[in-house]
Design an enzyme around this catalytic site. Sequence first.
Site, PDB file in Angstrom:
ATOM      1  N   ARG A   1       0.932  -1.129  -0.005  1.00 22.20           N
ATOM      2  CA  ARG A   1      -0.138  -0.108  -0.013  1.00 22.20           C
ATOM      3  C   ARG A   1       0.796   1.093  -0.046  1.00 22.20           C
ATOM      4  NH1 ARG A   1      -1.692   1.683   4.783  1.00 22.20           N
ATOM      5  NH2 ARG A   1      -2.378  -0.572   5.499  1.00 22.20           N
TER       6      ARG A   1
ATOM      7  N   ASP B   1      -8.988  17.287 -16.121  1.00 21.47           N
ATOM      8  CA  ASP B   1      -9.189  15.721 -16.183  1.00 21.47           C
ATOM      9  C   ASP B   1      -9.173  15.651 -17.892  1.00 21.47           C
ATOM     10  OD1 ASP B   1     -10.271  13.223 -17.144  1.00 21.47           O
ATOM     11  OD2 ASP B   1     -12.146  13.262 -15.804  1.00 21.47           O
TER      12      ASP B   1
ATOM     13  N   TYR C   1     -18.168  13.748 -16.546  1.00 19.73           N
ATOM     14  CA  TYR C   1     -18.473  11.955 -16.428  1.00 19.73           C
ATOM     15  C   TYR C   1     -19.419  11.964 -15.338  1.00 19.73           C
ATOM     16  CZ  TYR C   1     -18.241   7.257 -14.834  1.00 19.73           C
ATOM     17  OH  TYR C   1     -18.520   6.082 -14.651  1.00 19.73           O
TER      18      TYR C   1
ATOM     19  N   LYS D   1      -8.786   3.928 -19.520  1.00 16.48           N
ATOM     20  CA  LYS D   1      -9.401   4.549 -20.800  1.00 16.48           C
ATOM     21  C   LYS D   1      -8.132   4.477 -21.910  1.00 16.48           C
ATOM     22  CE  LYS D   1     -13.096   5.557 -18.665  1.00 16.48           C
ATOM     23  NZ  LYS D   1     -13.904   4.334 -18.277  1.00 16.48           N
TER      24      LYS D   1
HETATM   25  O1  P1T Z   1     -13.831   4.614 -14.267  1.00 16.27           O
HETATM   26  P1  P1T Z   1     -12.704   5.212 -13.711  1.00 16.27           P
HETATM   27  O2  P1T Z   1     -11.625   4.654 -14.035  1.00 16.27           O
HETATM   28  O3  P1T Z   1     -13.015   5.521 -12.314  1.00 16.27           O
HETATM   29  O4  P1T Z   1     -12.834   6.549 -14.316  1.00 16.27           O
HETATM   30  C1  P1T Z   1     -13.875   7.504 -13.964  1.00 16.27           C
HETATM   31  C2  P1T Z   1     -13.689   8.548 -15.077  1.00 16.27           C
HETATM   32  C3  P1T Z   1     -13.303   9.916 -14.946  1.00 16.27           C
HETATM   33  N1  P1T Z   1     -13.273  10.915 -15.809  1.00 16.27           N
HETATM   34  C4  P1T Z   1     -13.644  10.662 -17.125  1.00 16.27           C
HETATM   35  C5  P1T Z   1     -13.548  11.754 -17.938  1.00 16.27           C
HETATM   36  C6  P1T Z   1     -14.339   9.306 -17.376  1.00 16.27           C
HETATM   37  O5  P1T Z   1     -14.752   9.300 -18.650  1.00 16.27           O
HETATM   38  C7  P1T Z   1     -14.334   8.401 -16.306  1.00 16.27           C
HETATM   39  C8  P1T Z   1     -15.129   7.025 -16.575  1.00 16.27           C
HETATM   40  N2  P1T Z   1     -15.988   7.276 -17.846  1.00 16.27           N
HETATM   41  C9  P1T Z   1     -16.725   6.139 -18.228  1.00 16.27           C
HETATM   42  C10 P1T Z   1     -16.626   4.858 -17.352  1.00 16.27           C
HETATM   43  C11 P1T Z   1     -17.633   6.359 -19.302  1.00 16.27           C
HETATM   44  O6  P1T Z   1     -18.090   5.417 -20.127  1.00 16.27           O
HETATM   45  O7  P1T Z   1     -17.620   7.529 -19.437  1.00 16.27           O
END
Ligand code: P1T
Length: 387
Positions: free
Chosen positions: A52, A176, A104, A201
Amino acid sequence: MKKTKKLGLATRALHMGNEPDPTTGAIIPPIFQTSTYVQASPGEHKGFEYTRTHNPTRRRLETCLASLENAEYCVTTSSGMAATMLLMQALPAKSSVLCGDDVYGGTYRYFTTICHERHHFNFVDTTDLKKVEKALKQFKPALIWAETPTNPLLKVTDIKGLCALAKKYKAMVVVDNTFMSPYFQNPLSLGADFVMHSLTKYINGHSDVVGGAIMLNDQKMHEKLYKLQNSIGPCASPFDSWLVLRGVKTLGVRMEAHQKNAMRIATWLEKHPNVASVVYPGLKSHPQHKIASEQMSGFGGMITFFIKGGLKESRKFLKSVTLFSLAESLGGVESLIEHPAIMTHASIPVENRLKIGITDNLIRISVGIEDCDDLISDLTQAFNNTY
Ligand code: P1T
């Protein structure tokens, strides 16, 4: 490899943090899939006590990702949302946060239904700097949270302009950068204080990891984020870190391929008789095409479009695609398609969704790197099946 900013991004994505294993020469660094580390006597160790706190594989990934965003530091987390949570925890309690009005759905849900107990949130269209300045005067935020391009409406904020304004009013800025990836946009170089990514992503790119990252240059803030990560525990696992280190090696070639396909599909959709309108930053018709061209070195692989009709047509179309997979998420090599109002942005109250334009005929696609002719054939048969 010594940290250097002179190497190109594709080279850094491949080599930074990915140096061969010094003990065996293995060209692929091993996964340190361990929870703890043996000590010779209490407190006598090799710099690693518990995963951790520290892990060599995670450290390699953080070295690579910091380099890609021209940052001194990076903290990687177990999801994009965990990175968002760490940043919110790093602010003093009862801070004022100004957030973009199109983000998001999970970010909106976290801010408005969980984190609102800790901080005060206000929302503004960050593409309109006059509105931002008014909100800065009114709400005196400690932090501005901006997605650019936004999810799902692909609105583009002038990062330099936003950061200059924020500085004037003593607010910090987080961008972001998930949709562009470090390959097409580097917000720290445009004045942002933090860059946040969902590694899930484009950075990983293969739809097999959920992860997040924060990149920054401020040493004190890095120490705080690291301490929070160690204390709360949302750290990236060794295996996920290793997978992202592998995935990110091809970031450059993938982003070029995503963009090439997306540009062709967006142009094709714009002329399609069953499409009301298309949003893609690379199209001249995009309201912020000029600023997008200036601050981004490409336009990415995300397209949103408004299909003619309403929910009935959207549903029929989404059920008709065969090569595109109907799924949440984005940024993987395979093409995905989704309905933001029912899927990724369902947690936004309907009146707010409609106010910003997330209507029932809005469809979002994450264009993959398949042969583009096959993607266009799939969309063609889905349109024919729908109308
Ligand atoms: O899903 P995660 O790794 O926790 O990320 C969150 C997140 C943060 N910022 C943006 C711009 C995002 O698109 C996302 C996650 N988005 C999706 C799962 C989606 O389908 O748009």
